[in-house]
Design an enzyme around this catalytic site. Sequence first.
Site, mmCIF file in Angstrom:
data_model
loop_
_atom_site.group_PDB
_atom_site.id
_atom_site.type_symbol
_atom_site.label_atom_id
_atom_site.label_comp_id
_atom_site.label_asym_id
_atom_site.label_seq_id
_atom_site.Cartn_x
_atom_site.Cartn_y
_atom_site.Cartn_z
ATOM 1 N N CYS A 79 0.867 -1.167 0.000
ATOM 2 C CA CYS A 79 0.000 0.000 0.000
ATOM 3 C C CYS A 79 0.910 1.225 0.000
ATOM 4 O O CYS A 79 1.754 1.365 0.895
ATOM 5 C CB CYS A 79 -0.853 -0.035 1.264
ATOM 6 S SG CYS A 79 -1.857 1.428 1.533
ATOM 7 N N ASN A 80 0.769 2.066 -1.000
ATOM 8 C CA ASN A 80 1.619 3.265 -1.064
ATOM 9 C C ASN A 80 1.331 4.215 0.089
ATOM 10 O O ASN A 80 2.240 4.832 0.634
ATOM 11 C CB ASN A 80 1.393 4.004 -2.382
ATOM 12 C CG ASN A 80 1.957 3.257 -3.565
ATOM 13 O OD1 ASN A 80 3.044 3.554 -4.027
ATOM 14 N ND2 ASN A 80 1.220 2.277 -4.058
ATOM 15 N N CYS A 190 -0.658 3.738 -6.570
ATOM 16 C CA CYS A 190 -1.637 3.151 -5.639
ATOM 17 C C CYS A 190 -1.851 1.722 -6.107
ATOM 18 O O CYS A 190 -2.066 1.486 -7.306
ATOM 19 C CB CYS A 190 -2.955 3.926 -5.679
ATOM 20 S SG CYS A 190 -4.284 3.097 -4.761
ATOM 21 N N THR A 191 -1.781 0.779 -5.175
ATOM 22 C CA THR A 191 -1.822 -0.628 -5.586
ATOM 23 C C THR A 191 -3.203 -1.066 -6.070
ATOM 24 O O THR A 191 -3.340 -2.148 -6.644
ATOM 25 C CB THR A 191 -1.351 -1.542 -4.433
ATOM 26 O OG1 THR A 191 -2.120 -1.240 -3.255
ATOM 27 C CG2 THR A 191 0.116 -1.341 -4.150
HETATM 28 N N1 DGL Z 1 -3.923 0.681 -2.139
HETATM 29 C C1 DGL Z 1 -3.461 1.728 -1.359
HETATM 30 C C2 DGL Z 1 -2.281 2.458 -1.909
HETATM 31 O O1 DGL Z 1 -1.487 1.861 -2.587
HETATM 32 C C3 DGL Z 1 -4.411 2.537 -0.544
HETATM 33 C C4 DGL Z 1 -5.627 3.069 -1.178
HETATM 34 C C5 DGL Z 1 -6.497 3.725 -0.136
HETATM 35 O O2 DGL Z 1 -6.949 3.004 0.762
HETATM 36 O O3 DGL Z 1 -6.675 4.937 -0.197
HETATM 37 O O4 DGL Z 1 -2.086 3.604 -1.651
#
Ligand code: DGL
Length: 280
Positions: A79-80, A190-191
């Site tokens: 998760c970024n 974002c993943t």
């Molecule tokens: N999938 C996540 C990322 O890579 C988080 C997305 C979120 O919950 O806002 O940032």
Amino acid sequence: MDVINDHSKSPVGIFDSGVGGLSVLRAIRSLLPNEAVVYLADQLHVPYGQRPLEEVRSFSEEITRFLLGQGAKLIVVACNAASAAALHWLRDRYPQAPFVGMEPAVKPAAETTSTGVVGVLATPATFQGELYTLAVERFANGVEVLQDTCPGLVQQIERGAMDSLETRAILRQALRPMLEKNVDTIVLGCTHYPFVIPHIQEIVGGSVRVIDPALAIAKQVKRLLEMHSLQASNVFVGDVHFYTSGSTDELSLLLPRLLGEGGEVDLVKWDRENRLSIGA
Ligand code: DGL
């Protein structure tokens, strides 16, 4: 003492706010099929990207404690936003555990752009974090970096609405201004976003490169496992165990669509002290 422990069966721990980390898990499964995995989706708190970094950090710290308690030998912060909020902190807090985190791939984008314009799609938390700011400072070098937070896109993907009109409209709104500025590379920061790559590519056209970091992350996991002598023996087929703080039924339904395979899904609960435990 790594040498006297048998880590063959210990899982790799992976977490995200929701289903986004499945894009990273997919790459890890194909590169490292012998590794068992425990994946935690904190769907009670999704989206992370709109929360203060301190809050995301406290979720990340507790999830890490939980995954280590499940025997995880390495943690992938898939998760970024959580990486932006917590990666350094987690490495300091748990020096015995190897961590792999996410950071928008500004470096490869800046190195390969021909037009000198790259676009980054990520959530607000990621843009606020130091990992991103430093990557731009160090690697952008005269390259113009455009940003968009794609409001609502994470929620669309959590709902399984990858192909909806609303999803496509969010993407068009983010990408058209970038195309007008002659962008030739799009970084997925974002993943969740790799699950809509076909729609992104349809909007930007085949000549624009879209960078999904999942394979690079899987390779880094492999390197670290080898470096610490933690790899699974190749006689095992690793299985994946899922936990969610949201709906086990909804996650079970989405898994085959997003990951191409299912698995056992159990509930985890946050208590009032913000501690996680396996739910009923
Ligand atoms: N999938 C996540 C990322 O890579 C988080 C997305 C979120 O919950 O806002 O940032």
